[in-house]
Design a protein around this motif. Structure first.
Motif, PDB file in Angstrom:
ATOM      1  N   SER A 110      -1.222   0.579  26.933  1.00 37.94           N
ATOM      2  CA  SER A 110      -0.837   0.501  28.341  1.00 37.94           C
ATOM      3  C   SER A 110      -2.003   0.059  29.209  1.00 37.94           C
ATOM      4  O   SER A 110      -3.161  -0.003  28.766  1.00 37.94           O
ATOM      5  N   ARG A 112      -3.237   1.839  31.491  1.00 34.66           N
ATOM      6  CA  ARG A 112      -4.121   3.000  31.583  1.00 34.66           C
ATOM      7  C   ARG A 112      -5.086   3.047  30.399  1.00 34.66           C
ATOM      8  O   ARG A 112      -6.265   3.389  30.552  1.00 34.66           O
ATOM      9  N   ASP A 277      -5.756   7.572  36.100  1.00 32.34           N
ATOM     10  CA  ASP A 277      -4.563   8.376  35.811  1.00 32.34           C
ATOM     11  C   ASP A 277      -3.563   8.341  36.962  1.00 32.34           C
ATOM     12  O   ASP A 277      -2.369   8.596  36.774  1.00 32.34           O
ATOM     13  N   HIS A 282       1.238   3.838  32.829  1.00 33.38           N
ATOM     14  CA  HIS A 282       1.182   4.251  31.417  1.00 33.38           C
ATOM     15  C   HIS A 282       2.435   3.737  30.717  1.00 33.38           C
ATOM     16  O   HIS A 282       3.244   4.501  30.184  1.00 33.38           O
TER      17      HIS A 282
END
Length: 525
Positions: A110, A112, A277, A282
């Motif tokens: 991903s 992320r 985050d 994600h």
């Protein structure tokens, strides 16, 4: 740490040196075991007798820089042993292989994840820049993984081109690096410093998110013009679901003016890194993985070609590069089954053929650069401008053949062109229709499969190198003959399998007014 960390103690008293993991032009990388602790390391063994005199100081510079570095995301150089004719550099043994090869094997990847990877790369770069070290060769091949476990740390390697800044001042350290990752200031040949690394990080970040680079062309001249302009895109649909924060970070790294480019500290503070985050999605990026698979295949193939060429020219003079190419593509010469793919990747990075590059533009034999064939093979030298012109026309002709450009081929050829070539099965062919058929069929095939010249298209064009060209001017300058060996390497877009062909070719050119035309050629089977 200085030269006092380099000892003349016999390395065999401290380590048991084991199997070969990889080879370079002047060096081998072998596994070694510390006799007292049993710990495993990788030792780069450099045969100083085979190293050109101007390169020996660069090897010691690399060692001094590596001994200064101590960071969890940088391959650690533990010790250096110096014998009369050999240099031993004992490195941390990393076994996870290349980062980009690991990414394409993942079942989930991903944006992320890319942010977390970039955090490690930036952390390593922050350590170097605080020590006033400029790496100068950041690229996927130099980003390894500590082990094959999930979540293994990134390890930055290969300090063969690294330099130390004096009083934090930019300097002209020479035209060095890898073409696709060069900054505008290097391409423009002006003094540079730490910002060149930040530009390369911007390129790597773009690839981490798209699977392909922002600037690309098989012709390095065109590539360098793209870099100078600094114009790139975020094509749809590849970038549709990439966060605005990620694109903002790329835009702030790929800034033409190095003074306005983000520093490593500023990049680490960027929301896409510091707050990943929260801002980095994600969501699995399968399209990125598919693109990166093709990108990996292409750079590996090119790397094998240029490694073979470099090895041949450095070690074998004018002999054929065919055997060197086979060796480069087949891995460790001893065929050791115990060497893992990860070990081999680390060994390839440590045993990098390009121990160094010229430190001033005056020492550079060509305007081209590391990955280009023109740099790895010294450009041929001719007696006069006419011989050079005939050679350059032949190069253009081969480019037309590779690209399927019948228009250019016809422009360079006489309408009554004659030829002997294997496809005609020994029959003398006259005219251009025979050649039109092959060129247009090749171009149509590439059009159906796609072209590598833009993102998302994936046919791999062939590469050729001309060995030992000989030009003879005839008929008081109105005709010329060029003879050469031609090595052509290509990669199947469908199977990924490389193929190599070698021919002997002779081409006769005639001057029609002020224009040269190809009037006859002969190619061996």
């Amino acid at each position: 740490m200085g030269d006092n960390a380099i000892t003349d103690t016999d390395i065999n008293e401290i380590y048991e040196i084991k199997e070969v993991l990889g080879k370079g032009a002047f060096s081998q990388v072998k596994k070694c075991v510390h006799r007292e602790s049993g710990a495993e390391f990788a030792v780069k063994v450099i045969d100083l007798r085979r190293v050109p005199p101007n390169e020996k100081a660069k090897i010691k510079r690399e060692a001094r820089i590596c001994l200064m570095v101590n960071h969890p995301n940088i391959v650690k150089l533990h010790e250096v042993y110096e014998a009369p004719h050999t240099y031993f550099m004992v490195f941390e043994l990393v076994s996870g292989g290349e980062l980009f090869e690991d990414i394409v094997r993942r079942t989930f990847y991903s944006e992320r994840d890319a942010s977390h990877l970039m955090l490690q790369i930036l952390s390593a770069m922050q350590h170097l820049h605080r020590l006033e070290i400029v790496h100068r060769d950041l690229k996927p091949e130099n980003l390894l993984l500590e082990s094959q476990r999930d979540g293994a740390d990134i390890k930055l390697t290969d300090f063969g081109l690294a330099v130390m800044l004096e009083k934090q001042q930019n300097e002209w350290f020479g035209f060095a690096g890898t073409p696709g990752y060069l900054s505008p200031e290097v391409v423009k040949r002006v003094p540079y410093g730490k910002p060149v690394d930040m530009w390369a990080i911007g390129i790597i970040l773009y690839i981490l998110l798209a699977g392909y680079p922002p600037f690309w062309d098989d012709d390095t001249k065109v590539l360098y013009e793209q870099i100078k302009l600094g114009e790139y895109e975020y094509p749809s649909p590849d970038w549709d679901d990439v966060s605005s924060e990620a694109r903002d970070l790329i835009d702030r790294l790929l800034v033409q003016d190095p003074a306005k480019r983000l520093t490593v500290d500023q990049a680490l503070a960027h929301p896409w890194i510091a707050q990943s985050d929260r801002v980095a999605p994600h969501v699995h990026r399968q399209g990125t993985i598919e693109e990166m698979k093709r990108f990996n295949a292409r750079r590996k193939f090119k790397g094998a070609i240029f490694t073979a060429i470099a090895t041949n020219k450095l070690l074998f003079g004018s002999k054929s590069i065919l055997e060197a190419a086979k060796k480069a593509a087949s891995g460790p010469a001893d065929g050791s089954a115990s060497s893992s793919a990860g070990d081999a990747a680390a060994a390839a990075a440590l045993a990098n053929l390009t121990i160094g590059t010229p430190t001033s533009a005056a020492e550079t034999p060509s305007e081209k650069h590391l990955e280009s064939v023109e740099t790895l093979i010294q450009p041929p030298r001719f007696q006069d401008a006419t011989e050079e012109e005939v050679y350059q026309l032949t190069v253009r002709l081969l480019e037309a053949i590779h690209s399927g450009d019948y228009g250019l081929y016809a422009q360079l050829s006489d309408v009554k062109l004659t030829a002997f070539e294997p496809e005609a099965q020994g029959i003398l062919v006259q005219g251009l229709e025979f050649h039109r058929f092959y060129l247009e069929a090749a171009k149509a095939t590439r059009r159906r499969q796609g072209s590598v010249t833009s993102p998302g298209q994936h046919t791999f064009h062939p590469y050729s190198t001309i060995e030992n060209p000989q030009v003879r001017i005839l008929a008081s300058g109105s005709a010329a003959v060029i003879l050469y060996n031609r090595l052509t390497m290509s990669l199947s877009a469908d199977t990924g399998k490389p193929t190599t062909h070698r021919y002997q070719e002779t081409r006769i050119w005639e001057k029609h007014g002020t224009t040269w035309k190809q009037v006859h050629f002969h190619r061996s089977s």
